[in-house]
Design an enzyme around this catalytic site. Sequence first.
Site, PDB file in Angstrom:
ATOM      1  N   CYS A  50      -5.246   7.632   8.655  1.00  0.00           N
ATOM      2  CA  CYS A  50      -5.511   7.164  10.011  1.00  0.00           C
ATOM      3  C   CYS A  50      -5.128   8.261  10.992  1.00  0.00           C
ATOM      4  CB  CYS A  50      -4.693   5.911  10.293  1.00  0.00           C
ATOM      5  SG  CYS A  50      -5.371   4.462   9.493  1.00  0.00           S
ATOM      6  N   VAL A  89       8.160   6.667  16.545  1.00  0.00           N
ATOM      7  CA  VAL A  89       7.808   7.283  15.253  1.00  0.00           C
ATOM      8  C   VAL A  89       6.554   8.154  15.384  1.00  0.00           C
ATOM      9  CG1 VAL A  89       7.237   6.862  12.835  1.00  0.00           C
ATOM     10  CG2 VAL A  89       8.902   5.394  13.997  1.00  0.00           C
ATOM     11  N   LYS A 114       0.842  -1.210   0.000  1.00  0.00           N
ATOM     12  CA  LYS A 114       0.000   0.000   0.000  1.00  0.00           C
ATOM     13  C   LYS A 114       0.870   1.249   0.000  1.00  0.00           C
ATOM     14  CE  LYS A 114      -1.741   1.522   4.138  1.00  0.00           C
ATOM     15  NZ  LYS A 114      -1.297   2.917   4.355  1.00  0.00           N
ATOM     16  N   ASN A 115       1.935   1.237   0.813  1.00  0.00           N
ATOM     17  CA  ASN A 115       2.742   2.440   0.987  1.00  0.00           C
ATOM     18  C   ASN A 115       3.757   2.671  -0.136  1.00  0.00           C
ATOM     19  OD1 ASN A 115       1.210   2.885   3.195  1.00  0.00           O
ATOM     20  ND2 ASN A 115       2.772   2.322   4.708  1.00  0.00           N
ATOM     21  N   ASP A 126       4.540   0.218  12.040  1.00  0.00           N
ATOM     22  CA  ASP A 126       3.345  -0.510  11.601  1.00  0.00           C
ATOM     23  C   ASP A 126       3.346  -1.982  12.015  1.00  0.00           C
ATOM     24  OD1 ASP A 126       2.204   1.734  10.069  1.00  0.00           O
ATOM     25  OD2 ASP A 126       4.012   1.481   8.892  1.00  0.00           O
TER      26      ASP A 126
HETATM   27  N1  EPU Z   1       5.981  14.392  10.521  1.00  0.00           N
HETATM   28  C1  EPU Z   1       5.985  15.732  10.849  1.00  0.00           C
HETATM   29  N2  EPU Z   1       5.768  16.635   9.844  1.00  0.00           N
HETATM   30  C2  EPU Z   1       5.541  16.259   8.555  1.00  0.00           C
HETATM   31  C3  EPU Z   1       5.554  14.890   8.227  1.00  0.00           C
HETATM   32  C4  EPU Z   1       5.771  13.965   9.241  1.00  0.00           C
HETATM   33  O1  EPU Z   1       6.178  16.092  12.019  1.00  0.00           O
HETATM   34  O2  EPU Z   1       5.347  17.131   7.698  1.00  0.00           O
HETATM   35  C5  EPU Z   1       6.179  13.407  11.594  1.00  0.00           C
HETATM   36  C6  EPU Z   1       4.932  12.523  11.782  1.00  0.00           C
HETATM   37  O3  EPU Z   1       3.972  13.154  12.590  1.00  0.00           O
HETATM   38  C7  EPU Z   1       5.525  11.284  12.423  1.00  0.00           C
HETATM   39  C8  EPU Z   1       6.903  11.188  11.748  1.00  0.00           C
HETATM   40  O4  EPU Z   1       7.186  12.484  11.220  1.00  0.00           O
HETATM   41  O5  EPU Z   1       5.696  11.478  13.797  1.00  0.00           O
HETATM   42  C9  EPU Z   1       7.029  10.169  10.665  1.00  0.00           C
HETATM   43  O6  EPU Z   1       6.024  10.367   9.695  1.00  0.00           O
HETATM   44  P1  EPU Z   1       6.249   9.972   8.153  1.00  0.00           P
HETATM   45  O7  EPU Z   1       6.177  11.223   7.343  1.00  0.00           O
HETATM   46  O8  EPU Z   1       7.449   9.130   8.050  1.00  0.00           O
HETATM   47  O9  EPU Z   1       4.969   9.091   7.875  1.00  0.00           O
HETATM   48  P2  EPU Z   1       3.992   9.144   6.630  1.00  0.00           P
HETATM   49  O10 EPU Z   1       4.739   9.334   5.373  1.00  0.00           O
HETATM   50  O11 EPU Z   1       2.837  10.048   6.927  1.00  0.00           O
HETATM   51  C10 EPU Z   1       4.150   6.601   6.076  1.00  0.00           C
HETATM   52  C11 EPU Z   1       3.172   5.473   5.999  1.00  0.00           C
HETATM   53  C12 EPU Z   1       2.745   5.066   7.394  1.00  0.00           C
HETATM   54  C13 EPU Z   1       3.974   4.642   8.168  1.00  0.00           C
HETATM   55  C14 EPU Z   1       4.994   5.786   8.186  1.00  0.00           C
HETATM   56  C15 EPU Z   1       6.291   5.397   8.857  1.00  0.00           C
HETATM   57  C16 EPU Z   1       2.047   5.902   3.919  1.00  0.00           C
HETATM   58  C17 EPU Z   1       0.814   6.294   3.212  1.00  0.00           C
HETATM   59  N3  EPU Z   1       2.005   5.905   5.233  1.00  0.00           N
HETATM   60  O12 EPU Z   1       3.441   7.671   6.687  1.00  0.00           O
HETATM   61  O13 EPU Z   1       1.895   3.950   7.236  1.00  0.00           O
HETATM   62  O14 EPU Z   1       3.597   4.323   9.485  1.00  0.00           O
HETATM   63  O15 EPU Z   1       5.295   6.192   6.833  1.00  0.00           O
HETATM   64  O16 EPU Z   1       6.897   4.327   8.211  1.00  0.00           O
HETATM   65  O17 EPU Z   1       3.057   5.559   3.294  1.00  0.00           O
HETATM   66  C18 EPU Z   1       0.028   2.585   7.679  1.00  0.00           C
HETATM   67  O18 EPU Z   1       0.347   1.962   6.652  1.00  0.00           O
HETATM   68  O19 EPU Z   1      -0.860   2.202   8.496  1.00  0.00           O
HETATM   69  C19 EPU Z   1       0.739   3.826   7.991  1.00  0.00           C
HETATM   70  C20 EPU Z   1       0.313   4.683   8.902  1.00  0.00           C
END
Ligand code: EPU
Length: 437
Positions: A119, A331, A22-23, A309
């Site tokens: 989520c 995280v 998915k990611n 995750d």
């Molecule tokens: N963060 C910030 N500011 C931002 C972006 C992120 O403070 O602008 C913080 C977030 O709040 C968090 C941390 O940085 O504390 C890490 O967030 P990240 O940006 O890495 O996560 P994401 O890209 O929003 C993706 C996956 C998540 C997975 C995380 C970590 C997708 C669509 N989602 O999220 O997957 O947990 O990376 O590996 O790719 C899931 O599949 O259930 C899921 C939540």
Amino acid sequence: MSQITVRGGKPLVGRVEVRGAKNLVTKAMVAALLGDAPSELRDVPHISDVEVVSKLLQLHGVKIEHSDDGTMSLDPTNVKSARMVDIDAHAGSSRIPILFCGPLLHQLGEAFIPDLGGCHIGDRPIDYHLEVLRNFGAVIDKQPNGIRLSAPDGLKGAKISLPYPSVGATEQVLLTSVRAEGLTELTGAAVEPEIMDLIAILQKMGAIISVDTDRVIRIEGVKTLGGYSHSALFDRNEAASWAAAALATHGDIFVGGARQQEMMTFLNVFRKVGGAFEIHDDGIRFYHPGGDLQPVVIETDVHPGFMTDWQQPLVVALTQAKGLSIVHETVYENRFGFTDALVQMGAQIQIYRECLGGNPCRFGQRNFNHSAVISGPTPLHGADIRVPDLRGGFSHMVAALAAEGISNVTNVQLISRGYEHFLAKLEALGADFTYTE
Ligand code: EPU
């Protein structure tokens, strides 16, 4: 509102297949928007996050076909602006729209991004994304229901340093820099396997990207990109979820399509807990070999650490380990809400504000409930549960399947955001449940 009545206490035994992650898949679909020729992505699962991104791309003029065998074709040759109300109506349940910014600015010179869903894990802000886009020269106008972006002078390569190796912000840099003018240097990048697969896709399209040591990625912008043909990386989060389900239910699950390389950190922990696995060419068999499960101390982290995750389904298995386990979530600041339902089912889990078990993290001293102590083994009993989010929801289902007695689980449709054919897979594994729409 969909509901499942689960009659638990039976081991899950059998085989399930996992397809593209998915990611990765959702980002690969956005990447197709950058090309001037059609792309083909294989192993695309039928999950609702893929449907949301398909709708958003279609609103922007991309022609999409998704066949039952998982092959998706994406034709971006007639990309156009979409109406704000339509974008808003379709984007509600996803965070992917923020990644449309770079590609739309390149293709159309403007983008509208509605308020993001996804989520609810902590605040999940987008400040890194906005800062990255500003670095490339985008002008951001915050509006009541979203943000409007433009790039009056075009997008130009930049030196960018992320304060935390965010997956999404790294993807934002990649998807924007590949067609920005000049060089981009990103330090503090996330290097998850899904990001490496996205880089492979962009290279197939004609991008020039080098991944250096110490989280540095360098991109040399090119004027145009073509299409790609690619088989998506398997979903290692889904694979780990079924592995934890096998352990928690005393079961034996062969996860077709899972690979060792991207799961090494998970496999080490799985073995330490007392789970057994066999690596095959076409997948991995995960099973409970008998005997007591052992407690562990783990810390979630960015790759190559233990993924956030993987934490929720594993916590269910840890309720059956003999002794005290500690999980330090570094995280997301607020990813233990799902444990309330486990406690209701008989688990002994205590949540702490302190950083437990290892290194202090950025959430320490900030009142975030981000460490858990799980004391086991505790028999689980059925309960009435409402699915809170994707991974937490899967964990609740696993707990219900492991528990003696009947559980009624509502809001189950949320699980289909990320788990393909979830109910059919449960059936194939011999789960005893009834589903009501
Ligand atoms: N963060 C910030 N500011 C931002 C972006 C992120 O403070 O602008 C913080 C977030 O709040 C968090 C941390 O940085 O504390 C890490 O967030 P990240 O940006 O890495 O996560 P994401 O890209 O929003 C993706 C996956 C998540 C997975 C995380 C970590 C997708 C669509 N989602 O999220 O997957 O947990 O990376 O590996 O790719 C899931 O599949 O259930 C899921 C939540």
